[in-house]
Each structure stands twice: as structure tokens, then as C-alpha cells.
Scaffold this active site. Structure first.
Site, PDB file in Angstrom:
ATOM      1  N   VAL A 153      33.690  55.333  13.252  1.00 27.24           N
ATOM      2  CA  VAL A 153      33.756  56.128  14.488  1.00 27.24           C
ATOM      3  C   VAL A 153      32.459  56.004  15.291  1.00 27.24           C
ATOM      4  O   VAL A 153      32.480  55.853  16.521  1.00 27.24           O
ATOM      5  CB  VAL A 153      34.092  57.614  14.187  1.00 27.24           C
ATOM      6  CG1 VAL A 153      34.184  58.407  15.471  1.00 27.24           C
ATOM      7  CG2 VAL A 153      35.395  57.716  13.406  1.00 27.24           C
ATOM      8  N   LYS A 206      36.781  67.554  10.353  1.00 27.91           N
ATOM      9  CA  LYS A 206      37.758  68.642  10.139  1.00 27.91           C
ATOM     10  C   LYS A 206      37.423  69.471   8.909  1.00 27.91           C
ATOM     11  O   LYS A 206      37.679  70.663   8.848  1.00 27.91           O
ATOM     12  CB  LYS A 206      39.168  68.084  10.024  1.00 27.91           C
ATOM     13  CG  LYS A 206      39.385  67.293   8.756  1.00 27.91           C
ATOM     14  CD  LYS A 206      40.299  66.149   8.888  1.00 27.91           C
ATOM     15  CE  LYS A 206      39.858  65.094   7.921  1.00 27.91           C
ATOM     16  NZ  LYS A 206      39.633  63.817   8.435  1.00 27.91           N
ATOM     17  N   GLU A 227      36.972  67.881  19.362  1.00 30.22           N
ATOM     18  CA  GLU A 227      38.274  67.307  19.684  1.00 30.22           C
ATOM     19  C   GLU A 227      38.734  66.267  18.658  1.00 30.22           C
ATOM     20  O   GLU A 227      39.907  66.204  18.289  1.00 30.22           O
ATOM     21  CB  GLU A 227      38.213  66.660  21.080  1.00 30.22           C
ATOM     22  CG  GLU A 227      39.506  66.057  21.567  1.00 30.22           C
ATOM     23  CD  GLU A 227      40.617  67.087  21.676  1.00 30.22           C
ATOM     24  OE1 GLU A 227      40.555  67.916  22.580  1.00 30.22           O
ATOM     25  OE2 GLU A 227      41.553  67.045  20.843  1.00 30.22           O
ATOM     26  N   VAL A 269      40.941  66.682  14.902  1.00 34.52           N
ATOM     27  CA  VAL A 269      42.388  66.753  14.654  1.00 34.52           C
ATOM     28  C   VAL A 269      43.083  65.629  15.418  1.00 34.52           C
ATOM     29  O   VAL A 269      42.959  65.518  16.635  1.00 34.52           O
ATOM     30  CB  VAL A 269      42.974  68.110  15.118  1.00 34.52           C
ATOM     31  CG1 VAL A 269      44.483  68.155  14.872  1.00 34.52           C
ATOM     32  CG2 VAL A 269      42.290  69.265  14.419  1.00 34.52           C
ATOM     33  N   ILE A 302      44.294  61.867  20.010  1.00 35.25           N
ATOM     34  CA  ILE A 302      45.210  62.768  20.729  1.00 35.25           C
ATOM     35  C   ILE A 302      44.436  64.021  21.181  1.00 35.25           C
ATOM     36  O   ILE A 302      43.844  64.699  20.347  1.00 35.25           O
ATOM     37  CB  ILE A 302      46.404  63.192  19.841  1.00 35.25           C
ATOM     38  CG1 ILE A 302      47.196  61.957  19.398  1.00 35.25           C
ATOM     39  CG2 ILE A 302      47.296  64.184  20.564  1.00 35.25           C
ATOM     40  CD1 ILE A 302      48.392  62.274  18.510  1.00 35.25           C
ATOM     41  N   GLU A 330      42.292  55.033   1.874  1.00 31.07           N
ATOM     42  CA  GLU A 330      41.031  54.963   1.131  1.00 31.07           C
ATOM     43  C   GLU A 330      41.310  54.511  -0.305  1.00 31.07           C
ATOM     44  O   GLU A 330      42.431  54.676  -0.807  1.00 31.07           O
ATOM     45  CB  GLU A 330      40.415  56.372   1.034  1.00 31.07           C
ATOM     46  CG  GLU A 330      40.318  57.125   2.319  1.00 31.07           C
ATOM     47  CD  GLU A 330      39.024  56.850   3.062  1.00 31.07           C
ATOM     48  OE1 GLU A 330      38.086  56.340   2.434  1.00 31.07           O
ATOM     49  OE2 GLU A 330      38.988  57.130   4.273  1.00 31.07           O
ATOM     50  N   ASP A 389      44.102  66.521   3.909  1.00 34.54           N
ATOM     51  CA  ASP A 389      43.648  66.172   5.264  1.00 34.54           C
ATOM     52  C   ASP A 389      44.516  66.904   6.310  1.00 34.54           C
ATOM     53  O   ASP A 389      44.006  67.502   7.253  1.00 34.54           O
ATOM     54  CB  ASP A 389      43.754  64.643   5.420  1.00 34.54           C
ATOM     55  CG  ASP A 389      43.406  64.157   6.802  1.00 34.54           C
ATOM     56  OD1 ASP A 389      42.212  64.028   7.104  1.00 34.54           O
ATOM     57  OD2 ASP A 389      44.344  63.910   7.599  1.00 34.54           O
ATOM     58  N   LYS A 406      43.542  69.980   9.161  1.00 35.29           N
ATOM     59  CA  LYS A 406      43.845  69.825  10.594  1.00 35.29           C
ATOM     60  C   LYS A 406      44.782  70.949  11.054  1.00 35.29           C
ATOM     61  O   LYS A 406      44.623  71.496  12.147  1.00 35.29           O
ATOM     62  CB  LYS A 406      44.480  68.456  10.850  1.00 35.29           C
ATOM     63  CG  LYS A 406      43.508  67.297  10.627  1.00 35.29           C
ATOM     64  CD  LYS A 406      44.249  65.963  10.632  1.00 35.29           C
ATOM     65  CE  LYS A 406      43.320  64.783  10.437  1.00 35.29           C
ATOM     66  NZ  LYS A 406      44.046  63.536  10.136  1.00 35.29           N
ATOM     67  N   GLY A 440      40.840  55.593  13.721  1.00 36.06           N
ATOM     68  CA  GLY A 440      40.381  54.302  14.258  1.00 36.06           C
ATOM     69  C   GLY A 440      39.138  54.487  15.099  1.00 36.06           C
ATOM     70  O   GLY A 440      38.895  55.563  15.657  1.00 36.06           O
TER      71      GLY A 440
HETATM   72  N1  HSE Z   1      42.609  59.814   6.979  1.00 36.58           N
HETATM   73  C1  HSE Z   1      43.169  60.331   8.179  1.00 36.58           C
HETATM   74  C2  HSE Z   1      44.561  59.777   8.395  1.00 36.58           C
HETATM   75  C3  HSE Z   1      42.366  60.040   9.408  1.00 36.58           C
HETATM   76  O1  HSE Z   1      45.043  58.972   7.588  1.00 36.58           O
HETATM   77  O2  HSE Z   1      45.183  60.162   9.349  1.00 36.58           O
HETATM   78  C4  HSE Z   1      41.164  60.895   9.536  1.00 36.58           C
HETATM   79  O3  HSE Z   1      41.513  62.231   9.633  1.00 36.58           O
END
Ligand code: HSE
Length: 429
Positions: free
Chosen positions: A14, A105, A129, A132, A136, A190, A201, A205, A302
Site C-alpha cells: 500500500v 482495520k 477510509e 474497510v 471502495i 497470505e 478480517d 471491517k 491492492g
Molecule cells: N486481506 C484482505 C482481503 C484485504 O482479502 O480482502 C485487506 O483487508
């Protein structure tokens, strides 16, 4: 044009995206923010590591104090990830009167209150921003565009890794393990996929979106969570036969001041737009009492999509179009809202049983569902051989605890081998 100095903490995927966007869109960003943005410091672990991007000398540092103690740096962009260290850096930056932008997050879902309070006390801005659904713009949507509404529901595909895996299982007939391996080989998942495939995750969010939408503090531990490890190719096929596609949904609903919060694999009607959100894409459907249904679709991860959200936050801070007091309103006006216990939640269900093909099994099973107030919409039965046959049910909307009680009683029947799957259905009503 006035110059503003910023620092980036962490230069991974990022961070690199943020650098690229600031360079590539420099002219537009200058026009829109009224500032020339200079990344004066980037915090990394190893200054000597070989990098694809050439950076001006002196930008890299491995000492956070070079950033915190530099009064010329006005904005700190936290992209180191993790929890404690990132939290410490953000609090220190705020106390040094720097505005903070983060994509983290985990920290917001765990320590959001402390971060908002510190930002308020120090009169600095705190934007998140990118935390989450990556690119988007969902946070701004909830905080600004939809403030005229009472938000009733948020339903999202907010984890790209699991959506990629489920999409592969659906289109190619791969098993969970095969699809996970493919996702790992392509860099979507991962090496340790726990946070994604077990739903953590998405829970973090959802906690952030629900807190903002319903004006309450949502403890992420109060969110019911189930991951996708147990989804089999057999369930994907049965779901197709019944007209559904399996997705990992994050669901938040408010009814009569009570919240229903859950993350779990879900059967989605195959003709609903959510069923057609494939690969690593994310989508969020919001239902507001004025706007009706609204759906956002895009890349949830991404370098450039997430970088887009981060740089958007930096520009917002420079424009200062939301004052700290606006954040304060969101903080102070929080009501307490009870989160329903998962047993009280209501859904339609898909249930698959393995049984011995003996007379009376179907009747006995149906009787138990009926006694527990679970009404059946459809049934399909396939006999492999005498000792192994499958019964798959779709139920009407039922209370979770009634489903659990039914299944406990069904397991006591003589000819039942196993409850293979229980998956909730979302019909977006
Ligand atoms: N690992 C997350 C996903 C992206 O697969 O959407 C980062 O929050």
C-alpha cells in the site's frame, strides 16, 4: 504553491501504491488540495533493502523519532499494519499535533475509541477510509453522503481472499484446499490465511461499518463469526441446484434498536447482484430508510485501489472539509444498542444430512422440524447407496435456536449418520 510534508510509516504494497499515486497524479492532487505534497520521510525496517522504486536520498528512516520529532511533518500515514506498534505510532503522532491517516482495520476495531478521543483532544484529524474494503469509498459514504438516512442494513462481501476462493470453487469445481493454494500462489492469500478464511478480517471491517452506521460502539467480539474452511464442493453444487451461490457475507441489521451482526458463508440467490461479485472484488449493499438500496462494487485490496483511499484521505485533510468537531459528533452521539445473541437471529437455512436409506427417515426428520417451528421450503434427496444418502433442505425464515434444537433431535434418530452442513441464506428482503 505551499508545500506540505508528510511521512509514510511502512513501505509495503500500500505504501508503494501511495507513493506511485502521489507521483503519477501530482498535478491533479496539487490542484485539488492546494498544496504540493512532499513525502519527506518513510519509516522502514531495513533501509538497505533493495527496492523497485527509487527514492530520494535521506527519505528512508528506521527510527520513528525522526518523524515524530520533526515538526515540519504535518500528516502521518500509518501503513505498518499489526496492532500495538501501529497504535503507539498513531497516538504519538497525534500527540505531536500531526494528522493521521491509516488503513489499519485491526487497530480501529480494537482501539478506535482511544484514537478518536486522542484526535479530538489534540485537535487533529484522523481518517481511515482504506481500512474497510480498500478502494471502495464506504466510510465517506456512511459518514457524509448518507447522513440523511437511518441505515437499516449493511450487507457486504468485504474480504477479497475468501471471495476469490469461493468464486474458484463455484466456477472451476475446485476444493477449498485447491482454491486456497491457487489464491496463495497468485498472491491473493497470505501464507497464514487464518485472518481471511476464518472471517476475522471481515469481522473487523463490519465492526467499523456498523459502529458508524448505527451510531453505537460495536465490540468486534459481539459479532457472530464463521469462516469458509468447511464449505465443500458438494455444498456449492447443492446450492446451485437450489438456485444459490455461496458467498462469505458480513451482515449488520438494525431492528427495534437491536443489532444483528454476523459474518458467515451464505447462500445468495444466484440472480442477485451480490452473487455475481466474483474473484477478489468486494461489494457492499446498504439499505437506508430514505435512499433505499445502494450498492458499491470495487477492489477491496491492492496497492493502487487501497492507495487511492489513503491519498483521498490526505487530500481531505488538506482541504480540511471535515473538521475535528464532525468526528466528535459521531463519537459523542453514540447510543447503546444491544447486539442480539446469535441464537435469536433469524434466517432461512440450507441443511444437508447424511443418512441411511431406511423407511421413515424423511418423515421423522420433517416431523422434528415441524415440532420446532421450522418450516421447509424444499427438499432434495439423493441415494448413493443404502448406507449413505443425502437429504438437503431449504427452510423458511427460522430462529437459529429452533434450527439447532431440531438438529440435536435429528441426530438422535437411528438412521442419521451426520449433519454435514448448515448454511444460512440471505434473500435481501
Ligand atoms: N486481506 C484482505 C482481503 C484485504 O482479502 O480482502 C485487506 O483487508
Amino acid at each position: 504553491m505551499e508545500k506540505v510534508k508528510i511521512a509514510i510509516l511502512g513501505f509495503g504494497n500500500v505504501g508503494t501504491g501511495v507513493w506511485k499515486i502521489l507521483l503519477e497524479n501530482k498535478k491533479e492532487i496539487m490542484k485539488r488540495s492546494n498544496y504540493e505534497i512532499e513525502v519527506s520521510k518513510i519509516l522502514v525496517q531495513n533501509i538497505d533493502k533493495k527496492r523497485d522504486i527509487e527514492l530520494p536520498s535521506g527519505v528512508l528512516t528506521d527510527n520513528i523519532n525522526d518523524i515524530i520529532n520533526d515538526d515540519s511533518i504535518k500528516i502521518v500515514v500509518e501503513l505498518v499494519g499489526g496492532r500495538e506498534e501501529a497504535m503507539e505510532y498513531m497516538i504519538r503522532a497525534m500527540k505531536a499535533k500531526k494528522h493521521v491517516v491509516t488503513a489499519n482495520k485491526l487497530v480501529i476495531a480494537n482501539y478506535g475509541k482511544e484514537l478518536f478521543e486522542t484526535a479530538d483532544q489534540e485537535d487533529v484529524l484522523f481518517y481511515y477510509e482504506a481500512s474497510v474494503a480498500g478502494g471502495i469509498p464506504i466510510i465517506r459514504e456512511i459518514k457524509e453522503s448518507l447522513t440523511a438516512n437511518r441505515i437499516e442494513q449493511i450487507i457486504g462481501i468485504i474480504n477479497g481472499t475468501t471471495n476469490y476462493i469461493l468464486s474458484k470453487m463455484t466456477t472451476d469445481g475446485s476444493s477449498f484446499d485447491e482454491a486456497l493454494k491457487e489464491a496463495q500462489d497468485l498472491g491473493f492469500a497470505e501464507a497464514d490465511p487464518t485472518s481471511d478464511v476464518d472471517g476475522y478480517d471481515a469481522v473487523y471491517k463490519l465492526a467499523i461499518m456498523a459502529s458508524l452506521s448505527f451510531g453505537t460502539d460495536v465490540d468486534h467480539d459481539s459479532i457472530y463469526r464463521e469462516g469458509i474452511r468447511n464449505i465443500s464442493d458438494i455444498d456449492i453444487e447443492y446450492a446451485k441446484k437450489f438456485g444459490y451461490t455461496i458467498k462469505l457475507l458480513a451482515i449488520a441489521k438494525e431492528e427495534n434498536n437491536k443489532l444483528e451482526l454476523r459474518v458467515h458463508p451464505t447462500l445468495v440467490p444466484s440472480n442477485h447482484p451480490m452473487a455475481n461479485v466474483n474473484d477478489a472484488f468486494n461489494a457492499i449493499l446498504i439499505k437506508g430508510n430514505a435512499v433505499g438500496e445502494l450498492m458499491l462494487y470495487g477492489k477491496g485490496a491492492g496497492d493502487l485501489p487501497t492507495g487511492s483511499a489513503v491519498v483521498g484521505d490526505i487530500i481531505s485533510i488538506l482541504r480540511n472539509n471535515v473538521k475535528p468537531s464532525d468526528l466528535k459528533i459521531l463519537n459523542d452521539e453514540k447510543d447503546f444498542k444491544e447486539v442480539k445473541k446469535w441464537e435469536e437471529n433469524e434466517s432461512e437455512f440450507y441443511i444437508r444430512l447424511d443418512f441411511k436409506d431406511k423407511a421413515g427417515v424423511l418423515g421423522d426428520t420433517a416431523k422434528i422440524f415441524g415440532k420446532n417451528n421450522v418450516s421447509i421450503v424444499s427438499i432434495t434427496q439423493e441415494v448413493e447407496h443404502q448406507d449413505h444418502a443425502t437429504l438437503a433442505f431449504i427452510t423458511h425464515k427460522s430462529v437459529e435456536k429452533n434450527i439447532r434444537h431440531s438438529l440435536e433431535q435429528i441426530m438422535e434418530l437411528e438412521n442419521i449418520n451426520k449433519v454435514e452442513s448448515i448454511i444460512r441464506i440471505e434473500s435481501f428482503k
